[in-house]
Design a protein around this motif. Structure first.
Motif, PDB file in Angstrom:
ATOM      1  N   LEU A  82       0.768  -0.694  -0.087  1.00 21.45           N
ATOM      2  CA  LEU A  82       0.000  -0.192   0.191  1.00 21.45           C
ATOM      3  C   LEU A  82       0.814   1.063   0.002  1.00 21.45           C
ATOM      4  CD1 LEU A  82      -2.666  -0.706   3.172  1.00 21.45           C
ATOM      5  CD2 LEU A  82      -2.892  -1.040   0.568  1.00 21.45           C
ATOM      6  N   VAL A  83       0.957   2.331  -0.924  1.00 23.04           N
ATOM      7  CA  VAL A  83       1.890   3.007  -0.845  1.00 23.04           C
ATOM      8  C   VAL A  83       0.906   4.581  -1.155  1.00 23.04           C
ATOM      9  CG1 VAL A  83       3.271   4.154  -2.422  1.00 23.04           C
ATOM     10  CG2 VAL A  83       3.184   2.040  -2.895  1.00 23.04           C
ATOM     11  N   CYS A  84       1.580   5.392  -0.350  1.00 23.28           N
ATOM     12  CA  CYS A  84       0.762   7.045   0.228  1.00 23.28           C
ATOM     13  C   CYS A  84       1.438   7.662  -1.196  1.00 23.28           C
ATOM     14  CB  CYS A  84       0.985   7.464   1.639  1.00 23.28           C
ATOM     15  SG  CYS A  84       0.877   9.011   1.499  1.00 23.28           S
ATOM     16  N   VAL A  85       0.213   8.013  -2.005  1.00 21.74           N
ATOM     17  CA  VAL A  85       0.836   8.905  -3.361  1.00 21.74           C
ATOM     18  C   VAL A  85       1.602  10.457  -2.893  1.00 21.74           C
ATOM     19  CG1 VAL A  85      -0.975   7.946  -4.832  1.00 21.74           C
ATOM     20  CG2 VAL A  85      -1.636   9.557  -4.075  1.00 21.74           C
ATOM     21  N   ASP A  86       0.664  10.972  -2.076  1.00 21.45           N
ATOM     22  CA  ASP A  86       1.311  12.291  -1.260  1.00 21.45           C
ATOM     23  C   ASP A  86       3.204  12.515  -0.902  1.00 21.45           C
ATOM     24  OD1 ASP A  86      -1.130  12.853  -2.782  1.00 21.45           O
ATOM     25  OD2 ASP A  86      -1.862  13.164  -0.517  1.00 21.45           O
ATOM     26  N   CYS A  87       3.439  11.625   0.213  1.00 27.02           N
ATOM     27  CA  CYS A  87       3.990  11.275   1.391  1.00 27.02           C
ATOM     28  C   CYS A  87       5.088  10.319   0.898  1.00 27.02           C
ATOM     29  CB  CYS A  87       3.981  10.886   3.072  1.00 27.02           C
ATOM     30  SG  CYS A  87       3.148   9.864   3.781  1.00 27.02           S
ATOM     31  N   GLY A  88       4.907   8.967  -0.395  1.00 27.00           N
ATOM     32  CA  GLY A  88       5.251   8.333  -0.272  1.00 27.00           C
ATOM     33  C   GLY A  88       5.718   6.672   0.907  1.00 27.00           C
ATOM     34  N   THR A  89       4.117   6.953   2.493  1.00 28.58           N
ATOM     35  CA  THR A  89       4.983   5.819   3.196  1.00 28.58           C
ATOM     36  C   THR A  89       4.456   4.633   3.116  1.00 28.58           C
ATOM     37  OG1 THR A  89       4.379   7.179   5.300  1.00 28.58           O
ATOM     38  CG2 THR A  89       3.026   5.187   5.014  1.00 28.58           C
ATOM     39  N   THR A  90       5.068   3.621   3.038  1.00 31.81           N
ATOM     40  CA  THR A  90       4.465   2.208   2.524  1.00 31.81           C
ATOM     41  C   THR A  90       4.031   1.044   3.308  1.00 31.81           C
ATOM     42  OG1 THR A  90       5.860   2.883   0.443  1.00 31.81           O
ATOM     43  CG2 THR A  90       5.326   0.554   1.146  1.00 31.81           C
ATOM     44  N   ILE A  91       2.976  -0.268   3.072  1.00 31.54           N
ATOM     45  CA  ILE A  91       2.926  -0.905   4.028  1.00 31.54           C
ATOM     46  C   ILE A  91       3.179  -2.051   3.878  1.00 31.54           C
ATOM     47  CG2 ILE A  91       1.183  -1.491   5.255  1.00 31.54           C
ATOM     48  CD1 ILE A  91       0.048   1.298   5.429  1.00 31.54           C
ATOM     49  N   GLU A  92       3.603  -2.837   3.926  1.00 33.55           N
ATOM     50  CA  GLU A  92       3.922  -4.242   3.497  1.00 33.55           C
ATOM     51  C   GLU A  92       2.508  -5.045   3.912  1.00 33.55           C
ATOM     52  OE1 GLU A  92       7.168  -6.722   3.825  1.00 33.55           O
ATOM     53  OE2 GLU A  92       9.002  -4.736   3.157  1.00 33.55           O
ATOM     54  N   ILE A  93       1.619  -5.759   2.169  1.00 29.99           N
ATOM     55  CA  ILE A  93       0.697  -5.812   3.042  1.00 29.99           C
ATOM     56  C   ILE A  93       1.181  -7.980   2.744  1.00 29.99           C
ATOM     57  CG2 ILE A  93      -1.344  -4.954   3.036  1.00 29.99           C
ATOM     58  CD1 ILE A  93      -1.781  -4.855  -0.314  1.00 29.99           C
ATOM     59  N   GLY A  94       0.685  -8.978   3.469  1.00 33.81           N
ATOM     60  CA  GLY A  94       0.461 -10.184   3.195  1.00 33.81           C
ATOM     61  C   GLY A  94       0.035 -10.234   1.981  1.00 33.81           C
ATOM     62  N   PRO A  95      -0.102 -11.693   1.096  1.00 38.77           N
ATOM     63  CA  PRO A  95      -0.546 -12.302  -0.013  1.00 38.77           C
ATOM     64  C   PRO A  95      -1.231 -12.816  -0.014  1.00 38.77           C
ATOM     65  CG  PRO A  95       1.015 -13.275   0.756  1.00 38.77           C
ATOM     66  CD  PRO A  95       1.387 -12.379   2.055  1.00 38.77           C
ATOM     67  N   GLU A  96      -2.656 -12.622   0.778  1.00 34.91           N
ATOM     68  CA  GLU A  96      -3.895 -12.572   0.785  1.00 34.91           C
ATOM     69  C   GLU A  96      -4.585 -12.982  -0.292  1.00 34.91           C
ATOM     70  OE1 GLU A  96      -3.503  -9.574   2.194  1.00 34.91           O
ATOM     71  OE2 GLU A  96      -3.279 -10.135   4.169  1.00 34.91           O
ATOM     72  N   THR A 111       0.207 -19.201 -18.129  1.00 34.36           N
ATOM     73  CA  THR A 111       0.946 -19.943 -16.829  1.00 34.36           C
ATOM     74  C   THR A 111       1.698 -18.909 -15.887  1.00 34.36           C
ATOM     75  OG1 THR A 111       1.427 -21.351 -17.864  1.00 34.36           O
ATOM     76  CG2 THR A 111       2.760 -21.290 -16.281  1.00 34.36           C
ATOM     77  N   LEU A 112       1.425 -19.002 -14.501  1.00 32.70           N
ATOM     78  CA  LEU A 112       1.509 -17.451 -13.609  1.00 32.70           C
ATOM     79  C   LEU A 112       3.469 -17.801 -13.459  1.00 32.70           C
ATOM     80  CD1 LEU A 112       1.284 -15.117 -12.021  1.00 32.70           C
ATOM     81  CD2 LEU A 112       0.247 -16.747 -10.598  1.00 32.70           C
ATOM     82  N   ILE A 113       4.132 -16.659 -13.609  1.00 36.08           N
ATOM     83  CA  ILE A 113       4.951 -16.965 -13.182  1.00 36.08           C
ATOM     84  C   ILE A 113       5.807 -15.833 -12.703  1.00 36.08           C
ATOM     85  CG2 ILE A 113       7.709 -16.365 -14.311  1.00 36.08           C
ATOM     86  CD1 ILE A 113       6.789 -17.431 -16.940  1.00 36.08           C
ATOM     87  N   SER A 114       5.147 -15.228 -11.651  1.00 36.08           N
ATOM     88  CA  SER A 114       5.474 -13.815 -11.184  1.00 36.08           C
ATOM     89  C   SER A 114       4.252 -13.320 -11.300  1.00 36.08           C
ATOM     90  CB  SER A 114       7.076 -13.369 -10.903  1.00 36.08           C
ATOM     91  OG  SER A 114       6.904 -12.231 -12.357  1.00 36.08           O
ATOM     92  N   HIS A 115       3.835 -12.150 -10.259  1.00 34.81           N
ATOM     93  CA  HIS A 115       3.308 -10.761  -9.791  1.00 34.81           C
ATOM     94  C   HIS A 115       3.356  -9.797  -8.769  1.00 34.81           C
ATOM     95  CE1 HIS A 115       1.280 -13.015  -7.010  1.00 34.81           C
ATOM     96  NE2 HIS A 115       1.056 -12.278  -6.361  1.00 34.81           N
ATOM     97  N   THR A 116       3.288  -9.143  -9.047  1.00 30.25           N
ATOM     98  CA  THR A 116       3.471  -7.787  -8.490  1.00 30.25           C
ATOM     99  C   THR A 116       2.125  -6.698  -7.993  1.00 30.25           C
ATOM    100  OG1 THR A 116       6.135  -7.152  -9.315  1.00 30.25           O
ATOM    101  CG2 THR A 116       5.034  -5.176  -8.029  1.00 30.25           C
ATOM    102  N   ILE A 117       2.198  -6.315  -7.095  1.00 34.97           N
ATOM    103  CA  ILE A 117       0.994  -5.769  -6.685  1.00 34.97           C
ATOM    104  C   ILE A 117       1.606  -4.379  -5.898  1.00 34.97           C
ATOM    105  CG2 ILE A 117      -1.888  -5.688  -5.912  1.00 34.97           C
ATOM    106  CD1 ILE A 117      -1.566  -8.921  -6.840  1.00 34.97           C
ATOM    107  N   GLU A 118       1.071  -3.526  -6.425  1.00 35.89           N
ATOM    108  CA  GLU A 118       1.258  -2.394  -5.612  1.00 35.89           C
ATOM    109  C   GLU A 118      -0.455  -1.409  -5.416  1.00 35.89           C
ATOM    110  OE1 GLU A 118       4.891  -3.321  -6.259  1.00 35.89           O
ATOM    111  OE2 GLU A 118       4.368  -2.460  -7.456  1.00 35.89           O
ATOM    112  N   ILE A 119      -0.700  -0.829  -4.647  1.00 36.50           N
ATOM    113  CA  ILE A 119      -1.891  -0.402  -4.540  1.00 36.50           C
ATOM    114  C   ILE A 119      -1.737   1.372  -4.298  1.00 36.50           C
ATOM    115  CG2 ILE A 119      -4.199  -0.674  -3.544  1.00 36.50           C
ATOM    116  CD1 ILE A 119      -4.167  -2.950  -2.416  1.00 36.50           C
ATOM    117  N   PHE A 120      -2.283   1.746  -4.581  1.00 33.43           N
ATOM    118  CA  PHE A 120      -1.446   3.305  -4.114  1.00 33.43           C
ATOM    119  C   PHE A 120      -3.049   4.303  -3.422  1.00 33.43           C
ATOM    120  CE2 PHE A 120       1.081   1.922  -7.631  1.00 33.43           C
ATOM    121  CZ  PHE A 120       2.567   2.549  -7.387  1.00 33.43           C
ATOM    122  N   GLY A 121      -2.774   5.109  -3.195  1.00 35.01           N
ATOM    123  CA  GLY A 121      -3.532   5.965  -2.374  1.00 35.01           C
ATOM    124  C   GLY A 121      -3.533   6.594  -1.618  1.00 35.01           C
TER     125      GLY A 121
END
Length: 139
Positions: A82-96, A111-121
């Protein structure tokens, strides 16, 4: 695979400074922090070491819209952000949502090889500051 670089004093300084950052930072921001702390590390050295850390999995990277690549020290376990678009604070979230990601890949016959998820807010502090600014502007 890239050759493994030696652990130097400069690399240790860069890793420690990156670990002290609250969120993602650019190489130039990290370089400025190091210089302010009295560490005369060159900008090219910062870029090289950040890229090495990213390649080894010791740092995460993201590309914000219209910005240079940003770096963050990260945990060894698979995670998303989870990434704050204003201050850049970032929180790691698990692979739920790993099952969700895998089901999408299967449905689309990938065929899934890898993935990256970033949620901006916006983080709670930045939302509060934005509300205060809006109220001040309205008065």
């Amino acid at each position: 695979m890239a050759p493994r670089r030696r652990n130097t004093q400069q690399r240790a300084l860069i890793e420690a400074e990156l670990a002290d950052c609250r969120g993602f930072v650019s190489a130039q921001e990290l370089h400025a922090r190091l210089r302010q702390g009295g560490n005369p590390v060159g900008l090219a050295t910062v870029y090289r070491n950040l890229n090495d850390l990213a390649e080894s999995g010791a740092a995460d990277t993201i590309q914000m819209s219209g910005a240079e690549q940003l770096y963050r020290s990260c945990s060894d376990e698979h995670h998303h952000h989870l990434v704050c678009v204003d201050c850049g604070t970032t929180i790691e979230i698990g692979p739920e949502h790993e099952e969700w990601v895998e089901s999408i890949a299967r449905r689309k016959r990938f065929t899934l090889i890898s993935h990256t998820i970033e949620i901006f807010g916006r983080c709670p502090d930045c939302r509060r500051k934005l509300r205060e600014q809006e109220l001040a502007a309205a008065n």
